[in-house]
Design a protein around this motif. Sequence first.
Motif, PDB file in Angstrom:
ATOM      1  N   ARG A  48       0.854  -1.187   0.000  1.00 36.11           N
ATOM      2  CA  ARG A  48       0.000   0.000   0.000  1.00 36.11           C
ATOM      3  C   ARG A  48       0.884   1.228   0.000  1.00 36.11           C
ATOM      4  O   ARG A  48       1.918   1.263   0.608  1.00 36.11           O
ATOM      5  CB  ARG A  48      -0.891   0.007   1.246  1.00 36.11           C
ATOM      6  CG  ARG A  48      -2.082  -0.903   1.085  1.00 36.11           C
ATOM      7  CD  ARG A  48      -3.111  -0.735   2.181  1.00 36.11           C
ATOM      8  NE  ARG A  48      -3.565   0.633   2.279  1.00 36.11           N
ATOM      9  CZ  ARG A  48      -3.776   1.258   3.426  1.00 36.11           C
ATOM     10  NH1 ARG A  48      -3.595   0.645   4.571  1.00 36.11           N
ATOM     11  NH2 ARG A  48      -4.177   2.497   3.440  1.00 36.11           N
ATOM     12  N   TRP A  52       0.665   2.004  -5.367  1.00 35.21           N
ATOM     13  CA  TRP A  52      -0.604   1.282  -5.356  1.00 35.21           C
ATOM     14  C   TRP A  52      -1.749   2.237  -5.701  1.00 35.21           C
ATOM     15  O   TRP A  52      -2.578   1.957  -6.562  1.00 35.21           O
ATOM     16  CB  TRP A  52      -0.827   0.613  -3.997  1.00 35.21           C
ATOM     17  CG  TRP A  52      -2.139  -0.073  -3.848  1.00 35.21           C
ATOM     18  CD1 TRP A  52      -3.186   0.307  -3.062  1.00 35.21           C
ATOM     19  CD2 TRP A  52      -2.565  -1.278  -4.498  1.00 35.21           C
ATOM     20  NE1 TRP A  52      -4.234  -0.564  -3.195  1.00 35.21           N
ATOM     21  CE2 TRP A  52      -3.878  -1.552  -4.058  1.00 35.21           C
ATOM     22  CE3 TRP A  52      -1.971  -2.139  -5.403  1.00 35.21           C
ATOM     23  CZ2 TRP A  52      -4.594  -2.658  -4.498  1.00 35.21           C
ATOM     24  CZ3 TRP A  52      -2.689  -3.244  -5.837  1.00 35.21           C
ATOM     25  CH2 TRP A  52      -3.979  -3.491  -5.387  1.00 35.21           C
ATOM     26  N   THR A  53      -1.768   3.392  -5.039  1.00 36.82           N
ATOM     27  CA  THR A  53      -2.806   4.379  -5.298  1.00 36.82           C
ATOM     28  C   THR A  53      -2.721   4.886  -6.735  1.00 36.82           C
ATOM     29  O   THR A  53      -3.745   5.087  -7.398  1.00 36.82           O
ATOM     30  CB  THR A  53      -2.705   5.546  -4.300  1.00 36.82           C
ATOM     31  OG1 THR A  53      -2.748   5.016  -2.965  1.00 36.82           O
ATOM     32  CG2 THR A  53      -3.842   6.537  -4.474  1.00 36.82           C
ATOM     33  N   GLU A  77      -8.728   2.467  -1.726  1.00 35.05           N
ATOM     34  CA  GLU A  77      -7.448   1.786  -1.935  1.00 35.05           C
ATOM     35  C   GLU A  77      -7.122   0.778  -0.838  1.00 35.05           C
ATOM     36  O   GLU A  77      -6.586  -0.285  -1.117  1.00 35.05           O
ATOM     37  CB  GLU A  77      -6.306   2.793  -2.126  1.00 35.05           C
ATOM     38  CG  GLU A  77      -6.042   3.719  -0.962  1.00 35.05           C
ATOM     39  CD  GLU A  77      -5.051   3.168   0.031  1.00 35.05           C
ATOM     40  OE1 GLU A  77      -4.336   2.201  -0.262  1.00 35.05           O
ATOM     41  OE2 GLU A  77      -5.005   3.708   1.138  1.00 35.05           O
ATOM     42  N   GLU A  78      -7.471   1.068   0.390  1.00 38.00           N
ATOM     43  CA  GLU A  78      -7.211   0.113   1.481  1.00 38.00           C
ATOM     44  C   GLU A  78      -8.063  -1.147   1.298  1.00 38.00           C
ATOM     45  O   GLU A  78      -7.575  -2.274   1.413  1.00 38.00           O
ATOM     46  CB  GLU A  78      -7.507   0.754   2.831  1.00 38.00           C
ATOM     47  CG  GLU A  78      -7.224  -0.167   4.002  1.00 38.00           C
ATOM     48  CD  GLU A  78      -7.505   0.498   5.344  1.00 38.00           C
ATOM     49  OE1 GLU A  78      -7.445  -0.224   6.354  1.00 38.00           O
ATOM     50  OE2 GLU A  78      -7.793   1.707   5.391  1.00 38.00           O
ATOM     51  N   TYR A  79      -9.330  -0.962   1.021  1.00 32.39           N
ATOM     52  CA  TYR A  79     -10.234  -2.080   0.772  1.00 32.39           C
ATOM     53  C   TYR A  79      -9.758  -2.916  -0.413  1.00 32.39           C
ATOM     54  O   TYR A  79      -9.717  -4.146  -0.352  1.00 32.39           O
ATOM     55  CB  TYR A  79     -11.649  -1.545   0.513  1.00 32.39           C
ATOM     56  CG  TYR A  79     -12.612  -2.562  -0.026  1.00 32.39           C
ATOM     57  CD1 TYR A  79     -13.204  -3.505   0.825  1.00 32.39           C
ATOM     58  CD2 TYR A  79     -12.935  -2.585  -1.384  1.00 32.39           C
ATOM     59  CE1 TYR A  79     -14.094  -4.441   0.316  1.00 32.39           C
ATOM     60  CE2 TYR A  79     -13.827  -3.517  -1.885  1.00 32.39           C
ATOM     61  CZ  TYR A  79     -14.404  -4.436  -1.032  1.00 32.39           C
ATOM     62  OH  TYR A  79     -15.283  -5.378  -1.529  1.00 32.39           O
ATOM     63  N   HIS A  81      -6.764  -3.180  -1.606  1.00 29.92           N
ATOM     64  CA  HIS A  81      -5.527  -3.897  -1.261  1.00 29.92           C
ATOM     65  C   HIS A  81      -5.849  -5.129  -0.415  1.00 29.92           C
ATOM     66  O   HIS A  81      -5.281  -6.201  -0.626  1.00 29.92           O
ATOM     67  CB  HIS A  81      -4.547  -2.975  -0.529  1.00 29.92           C
ATOM     68  CG  HIS A  81      -3.167  -3.513  -0.499  1.00 29.92           C
ATOM     69  ND1 HIS A  81      -2.738  -4.390   0.468  1.00 29.92           N
ATOM     70  CD2 HIS A  81      -2.120  -3.330  -1.344  1.00 29.92           C
ATOM     71  CE1 HIS A  81      -1.476  -4.711   0.231  1.00 29.92           C
ATOM     72  NE2 HIS A  81      -1.076  -4.080  -0.864  1.00 29.92           N
ATOM     73  N   ARG A  82      -6.750  -4.973   0.511  1.00 33.33           N
ATOM     74  CA  ARG A  82      -7.138  -6.114   1.357  1.00 33.33           C
ATOM     75  C   ARG A  82      -7.782  -7.218   0.516  1.00 33.33           C
ATOM     76  O   ARG A  82      -7.498  -8.395   0.706  1.00 33.33           O
ATOM     77  CB  ARG A  82      -8.082  -5.647   2.461  1.00 33.33           C
ATOM     78  CG  ARG A  82      -8.354  -6.714   3.507  1.00 33.33           C
ATOM     79  CD  ARG A  82      -9.128  -6.198   4.709  1.00 33.33           C
ATOM     80  NE  ARG A  82     -10.431  -5.660   4.355  1.00 33.33           N
ATOM     81  CZ  ARG A  82     -10.749  -4.363   4.406  1.00 33.33           C
ATOM     82  NH1 ARG A  82      -9.871  -3.466   4.781  1.00 33.33           N
ATOM     83  NH2 ARG A  82     -11.963  -3.967   4.063  1.00 33.33           N
ATOM     84  N   ARG A 112     -18.422   0.393  -3.613  1.00 28.56           N
ATOM     85  CA  ARG A 112     -17.876  -0.646  -2.746  1.00 28.56           C
ATOM     86  C   ARG A 112     -18.803  -1.856  -2.719  1.00 28.56           C
ATOM     87  O   ARG A 112     -18.364  -2.990  -2.711  1.00 28.56           O
ATOM     88  CB  ARG A 112     -17.647  -0.115  -1.334  1.00 28.56           C
ATOM     89  CG  ARG A 112     -17.029  -1.162  -0.441  1.00 28.56           C
ATOM     90  CD  ARG A 112     -16.694  -0.629   0.917  1.00 28.56           C
ATOM     91  NE  ARG A 112     -16.312  -1.714   1.784  1.00 28.56           N
ATOM     92  CZ  ARG A 112     -15.388  -1.630   2.690  1.00 28.56           C
ATOM     93  NH1 ARG A 112     -14.720  -0.503   2.851  1.00 28.56           N
ATOM     94  NH2 ARG A 112     -15.115  -2.655   3.465  1.00 28.56           N
ATOM     95  N   GLU A 131     -14.314 -10.042   5.750  1.00 25.56           N
ATOM     96  CA  GLU A 131     -14.773  -8.709   6.142  1.00 25.56           C
ATOM     97  C   GLU A 131     -15.813  -8.800   7.255  1.00 25.56           C
ATOM     98  O   GLU A 131     -15.844  -7.981   8.149  1.00 25.56           O
ATOM     99  CB  GLU A 131     -15.354  -8.006   4.924  1.00 25.56           C
ATOM    100  CG  GLU A 131     -15.625  -6.565   5.171  1.00 25.56           C
ATOM    101  CD  GLU A 131     -15.877  -5.814   3.891  1.00 25.56           C
ATOM    102  OE1 GLU A 131     -16.836  -5.023   3.866  1.00 25.56           O
ATOM    103  OE2 GLU A 131     -15.155  -6.031   2.920  1.00 25.56           O
TER     104      GLU A 131
END
Length: 134
Positions: A48, A52-53, A77-79, A81-82, A112, A131
């Motif tokens: 991350r 990545w962004t 971006e966090e979601y 990546h996960r 999302r 999740e």
Amino acid sequence: MLKYFSERIPATFVYAGIDVERNGLLSGTRGEQIAGRFGMVRTSAFPRGEYWTGLISALEDSLRLHRHQPGTLTGLEEYLHRRTGGMIGSLLRLIRGAAIQAVLDGTEKITRGALGSVGVDIASETAAAPEHPW
């Protein structure tokens, strides 16, 4: 043939593979000869951060969905990546699947929720933490 090319053609050669040190290209006597002539560049998942962004932003810029809000995916971006473990192929599959869904259902945007309804590859599904654990 690879040895021949490397000795006679003034060019840069890029060979790609999985586990090449132990299987295929670099195994056996010929593999040892090839290994003596080339360098290895190892790749891994994107961490991350800025790159990545930037990757997500470039993918989002290429979308041609009429109602998609620019910045939506970079905000996730966090979601992302996960869900993908930072793997480009997994990210492409996820965004492509959500884009196709958006065209088919007429929403013409990726959210999302839409991303959550799209499956990714087995490796990413296995690696991703659930999740909603139940």
